[in-house]
Design an enzyme around this catalytic site. Structure first.
Site, mmCIF file in Angstrom:
data_model
loop_
_atom_site.group_PDB
_atom_site.id
_atom_site.type_symbol
_atom_site.label_atom_id
_atom_site.label_comp_id
_atom_site.label_asym_id
_atom_site.label_seq_id
_atom_site.Cartn_x
_atom_site.Cartn_y
_atom_site.Cartn_z
ATOM 1 N N GLU A 170 45.467 39.369 50.371
ATOM 2 C CA GLU A 170 44.642 40.515 50.763
ATOM 3 C C GLU A 170 43.548 40.158 51.761
ATOM 4 O O GLU A 170 42.359 40.373 51.539
ATOM 5 C CB GLU A 170 44.027 41.183 49.526
ATOM 6 C CG GLU A 170 45.054 41.795 48.606
ATOM 7 C CD GLU A 170 44.450 42.581 47.453
ATOM 8 O OE1 GLU A 170 45.199 43.283 46.765
ATOM 9 O OE2 GLU A 170 43.218 42.508 47.242
ATOM 10 N N GLU A 382 51.607 42.268 43.899
ATOM 11 C CA GLU A 382 50.742 42.854 42.873
ATOM 12 C C GLU A 382 51.038 44.342 42.738
ATOM 13 O O GLU A 382 51.230 45.036 43.736
ATOM 14 C CB GLU A 382 49.251 42.690 43.206
ATOM 15 C CG GLU A 382 48.706 41.283 43.108
ATOM 16 C CD GLU A 382 47.212 41.208 43.419
ATOM 17 O OE1 GLU A 382 46.511 42.245 43.242
ATOM 18 O OE2 GLU A 382 46.752 40.138 43.829
#
Length: 488
Positions: A170, A382
């Protein structure tokens, strides 16, 4: 597309779950580990919910064998975890810490003992504080070579055992919250020029690490994981449709295009040049980014929610406002960029207690978009639900809401695969409960309940939630049980 009949997931599909070093390990000063930016940042008053830290976290550092045995009991096919850079290089560079190398080797070997494929994230937000003190961390291009050296150390130590590598987790989130909203280290606000240059340094570190992996003979799969929030135009009003397009260029494609193509999207770059925020990119940089893009094997996706885009007038909402970190539903504010877009709530979707929209179809949308735009395999690195879980007196955790969330997302993922998307793995967030960064320990994501709250001193005992047994059954049947009701 016409609705396709889905029966089960492909043979060899990697059913997984995920974690991150700072959020689970604890042992923050044990066995030679250095101090990280997060070790320091959480000690600033008001930065985290009830001043929570990862000093102990859920003590995975001492309990990894217990946790991996639970993964084996569940039947996991892959476990995605991150390495703490400061545990390998306490000062970020210089001498390697052999105890750090040994710890992650033990985790990898424990996984392999049970037939669980280790999936290693090289960087999941915890940076050696020594590098911040030395030259400003990601603000200096000097960090690129230090990161590559660190990555090469991991490739050399574990390359014969690890087949899946994620360079960064991320990037869009840790840079945005670090240099735009001041909610993550280094805690800077609205520093847009630095934000874009920092991102370029991260891209270069990613690219050079990918190339180094191949130069060292690495034959596994390597890529980055992106926090993808797909967007929907509010309606068919042209200015709202263009706001969606602009949002995607600035918030999604700015990162994914570099990973997949080795170049920045043109409209976004032109906009940033006019604003004076564009990063400095040399011709050599461009060559390296393109070379690395040809070597990645997948696009990693962390998917939690979608968003809506509407035109935002020049006197409209700003990018900065209240983020819900308490679980008080309805406390988040509508944000946006004046003159471009804003992100109002989607009236067709439910939300979590943290005001994240719940949109299973958005996961399918992500996969379809990546497949059409980049023609890359996908790893869902995720996906999960943070919630207030309660343990009963007889140590049961009835989290049917998490089961519903995961079931609906997996059904949409199955449809995406039937429609032609090549999805290699699905990793839930997370396996055990953990420290949810700014949100403390009350926001629980795991299949395994960990006995602790914000205060230190609890037992840290592990208890299997209802969702543990549900996912165990999904894995056992390769997802066939997800579709029986649909197809009958």
């Amino acid at each position: 597309m016409e609705e396709m009949k889905v029966t089960k997931f492909p043979e060899g599909f990697l059913w997984g779950s995920a974690s991150a070093a700072y959020q689970i390990e604890g042992g923050w000063r044990e066995d030679g580990k250095g101090i990280t930016n997060w070790d320091q940042f959480v000690r600033i008053p008001g930065k985290t919910y009830k001043a929570t830290t990862g000093d102990v976290a859920v003590d995975h550092y001492h309990r990894y064998k217990e946790d991996i045995a639970l993964m084996a009991e569940m039947g996991l096919k892959t476990y995605r975890f991150s390495v703490s850079w400061a545990r390998i290089y306490p000062e970020g560079r210089g001498e390697v810490n052999p105890k750090g190398i040994e710890f992650y080797e033990n985790i990898i070997d424990e996984c392999l003992k049970y037939g669980i494929e280790p999936m290693v994230t090289i960087y999941h937000w915890d940076l050696p504080q020594a590098l911040v003190d030395l030259y400003g961390g990601w603000e200096s291009e000097e960090i690129i070579e230090d990161y590559v050296n660190y990555a090469k150390t991991l490739f050399k130590a574990y390359g014969s055992k690890v087949k899946y590598w994620i360079t960064f987790n991320e990037q869009n989130i840790f840079t945005s919250l670090g240099w735009l909203t001041a909610q993550h280290p280094p805690g800077k606000f609205d520093d847009q020029k630095t934000f874009y240059q920092v991102n370029h340094h991260v891209f270069m570190a990613h690219a050079k690490a990918v190339l180094a992996y191949r130069e060292m003979g690495g034959t596994g799969k390597i890529g980055a994981s992106f926090a993808y929030t797909p967007s929907y135009a509010l309606d068919c009003k042209p200015e709202n449709v263009m706001s969606k397009h602009d949002y995607d260029e600035l918030k999604n494609f700015w990162w994914m295009d570099v990973y997949a193509y080795g170049r920045y999207p043109k409209a976004a770059m032109n906009y940033l040049r006019k604003k004076g925020f564009a990063p400095v990119v040399t011709k050599d940089d461009q060559k390296i980014l393109k070379a690395a893009a040809a070597e990645i094997n997948f696009m990693g996706v962390n998917y939690y929610q979608s968003c809506v885009c509407e035109y935002n007038p020049m006197d409209g909402v700003t990018p900065y406002g209240t983020m819900n970190t308490t679980g008080v539903k309805g406390s988040a504010q509508v944000l946006g960029v004046p003159g471009i877009y804003k992100n109002p709530a989607n009236p067709y979707l439910m939300t979590t207690d943290w005001d994240w929209s719940i949109d299973p179809v958005g996961l399918r949308y992500c996969c379809r978009e990546i497949t059409s735009r980049y023609d890359l395999p996908i790893i869902i690195s995720e996906n999960g639900l943070g919630a207030f879980d309660k343990k009963t007196e007889d140590h049961k955790i009835h989290d049917e809401y998490r089961i519903d969330y995961l079931r609906e997302h997996l059904k949409e993922l199955g449809k995406a695969i039937e429609e032609g998307c090549e999805v290699l793995a699905y990793c839930t967030w997370s396996f055990t409960d953990l420290l949810s960064w700014l949100n403390g320990y009350q926001k629980r994501y795991g299949f395994v309940y960990v006995d602790r709250e914000e205060e230190e001193g609890a037992t840290l005992d592990r208890y299997k939630k209802d969702s543990f047994y549900w996912y165990q059954d999904v894995i056992k049947q390769d997802g066939e049980n997800l579709f029986n009701i649909i197809n009958n």
